[in-house]
Design an enzyme around this catalytic site. Structure first.
Site, PDB file in Angstrom:
ATOM      1  N   LYS A   1       0.806  -1.226   0.000  1.00  0.00           N
ATOM      2  CA  LYS A   1       0.000   0.000   0.000  1.00  0.00           C
ATOM      3  C   LYS A   1       0.838   1.275   0.000  1.00  0.00           C
ATOM      4  CE  LYS A   1      -4.309  -1.718   0.507  1.00  0.00           C
ATOM      5  NZ  LYS A   1      -5.470  -1.335  -0.302  1.00  0.00           N
TER       6      LYS A   1
ATOM      7  N   SER B   1      -8.142  -0.618   7.137  1.00  0.00           N
ATOM      8  CA  SER B   1      -7.987  -1.503   8.288  1.00  0.00           C
ATOM      9  C   SER B   1      -6.556  -1.506   8.788  1.00  0.00           C
ATOM     10  CB  SER B   1      -8.404  -2.932   7.915  1.00  0.00           C
ATOM     11  OG  SER B   1      -7.509  -3.476   6.964  1.00  0.00           O
TER      12      SER B   1
END
Length: 327
Positions: free
Chosen positions: A56, A81
Site C-alpha cells: 500500500k 484496516s
C-alpha cells in the site's frame, strides 16, 4: 502536480509507468523470490518487505505526490484496516501533509500503533455497525481535506500497479499470470494495467468475494448481512467501486476464495520455506496457489502483499493453533 478530481480521471498504463518511476526514486524493488509449488518453479513478490510492511505504500505515495499545493495544505483523509493507513501516513509524514485515518475499532493493534507512530491521527469506527466512508465524508465536510480512497482512487490504482512494472523488469518479461490477494480490487486493477499480457487471478476470503462476484454478475455486489467472519482483516471492503470493476471486467480470471485454514497453512508454509512473516490477508494468493485453486506455470508470480501480522495470532498460527479472533 495535477489538480484533477479523482472522480474525473481514468487510470492508465502511462500513469502506472509514471508511478513506477516516482516510486523507484524513493524505494528499492522488493524481492522476487523463486519457490517450487507442485513441482513448478514460480516467483513470489515479497511486498511484505516494504518499509510499512505492505504494498500500500505504492498507492499512498503516488496519490500524495500528485496533490496540488492547496490540497496538501488541507491534508488528507483515508479509510483503512491498517495497511493503506500506514502507506498514506508514511507518505504524508515524508511530504509534510496532515493525515487523518478512519480505522475499524478492532483493527490489529500493531496496525493501529504503527499508523499513529507515523504521525497520523486515527479516528476509530465500529465494525460492523458504522459505514467507514460516511465517517470519512463527515470529517471532510467538517474539516476539509482530500479523500485518499484505499482502492477506488485512480492514482492509488496506478501506484499499486507499479508492482507489475517492477515484476516485468525483474523477470525480463511480463509474467504469464499474476495471482493477487484482493480486497477492493485496487492492486488487481493496477496490475491489469501494468501487465496487459498477463492473466490476473483474484483471490479473496470465503464470503468476501465481492470483486469476483461483481465481475461475474457485471454489477456491484455487497457483502452479506451479517458479514461472515474471516481472519483476513485487510481484505474486507463491503463492496468494490465501479472504477475497479470497469478495469477488471474482461481482464481478470474468475475469482477464487480461500478459507481461514488455507490462509493459515500458507502463513506456515511461507515461514518455513521463505522465512517470511505474512499477515492473513497478505497470504491469500499464496494460499490459493498452495491449495491448487489457480493454475501455475513457470511464468507465474504470486503476490505476497502484507506482513503486519498480530504477533500473538501469528505465533499461534505457526504453532498450528487456530485463533478465533480477527487478526
Amino acid at each position: 502536480m495535477t489538480e484533477q478530481s479523482a472522480t474525473h480521471r481514468n487510470p492508465s498504463r502511462d500513469g502506472v509507468v509514471a508511478a513506477a518511476r516516482a516510486i523507484a526514486e524513493i524505494l528499492p524493488p522488493t524481492p522476487l523470490l523463486p519457490v517450487e509449488i507442485g513441482g513448478v518453479t514460480v516467483h513470489v513478490k515479497a511486498e511484505n518487505l516494504q518499509p510499512i510492511g505492505a504494498f500500500k505504500i505504492r498507492g499512498g505515495w503516488w496519490r500524495l505526490v500528485n496533490l496540488s499545493e492547496q490540497e496538501r495544505a488541507a491534508g488528507v483523509v483515508a479509510v483503512s484496516s491498517g495497511n493503506h493507513a500506514q502507506g498514506v501516513a508514511w507518505a504524508a509524514r515524508r511530504l509534510g501533509i496532515a493525515a487523518t485515518i478512519v480505522m475499524p475499532h478492532d483493527a490489529p493493534q500493531v496496525k493501529l500503533d504503527n499508523t499513529r507512530a507515523l504521525g497520523a491521527e486515527v479516528v476509530p469506527y465500529q465494525r460492523p455497525g458504522e459505514d467507514r466512508d460516511e465517517v470519512a465524508a463527515g470529517l471532510i465536510a467538517e474539516n476539509g481535506g482530500t479523500l485518499v480512497h484505499a482502492f477506488g482512487d485512480p492514482w492509488v490504482i496506478e501506484g499499486q500497479g507499479s508492482a507489475g512494472i517492477e515484476i516485468a523488469a525483474q523477470l525480463g518479461r511480463e509474467p504469464s499470470r499474476i495471482v493477487a490477494c484482493c480486497g477492493g480490487g485496487g492492486l488487481s486493477a493496477g496490475l491489469a494495467l501494468a501487465c496487459p499480457a498477463s492473466a490476473i487471478h483474484l483471490v479473496e476470503p470465503e464470503g468476501w468475494d465481492m470483486v469476483g462476484q461483481a465481475i461475474s454478475q457485471g454489477r456491484l455486489v455487497s457483502v452479506a448481512d451479517p458479514a461472515p467472519a474471516t481472519i483476513c482483516d485487510a481484505l474486507q471492503p463491503n463492496v468494490t467501486k465501479r472504477i475497479n470493476l470497469d478495469l477488471l471486467r474482461g481482464r481478470a480470471e474468475p475469482g477464487v476464495t480461500v478459507s481461514d485454514d488455507e490462509v493459515r497453512d500458507a502463513q506456515r508454509w511461507a515461514f518455513a520455506n521463505m522465512r517470511l512473516v505474512i499477515e492473513p490477508g497478505g497470504a491469500a494468493a499464496l494460499a490459493a496457489a498452495l491449495a491448487g485453486k489457480v493454475p501455475l506455470d513457470e511464468g507465474s508470480v504470486i503476490m505476497v502483499t502484507g506482513g503486519n501480522a498480530d504477533p500473538a495470532a501469528f505465533a499461534a498460527t505457526i504453532a498450528g493453533e487456530a485463533c478465533a479472533t480477527r487478526v
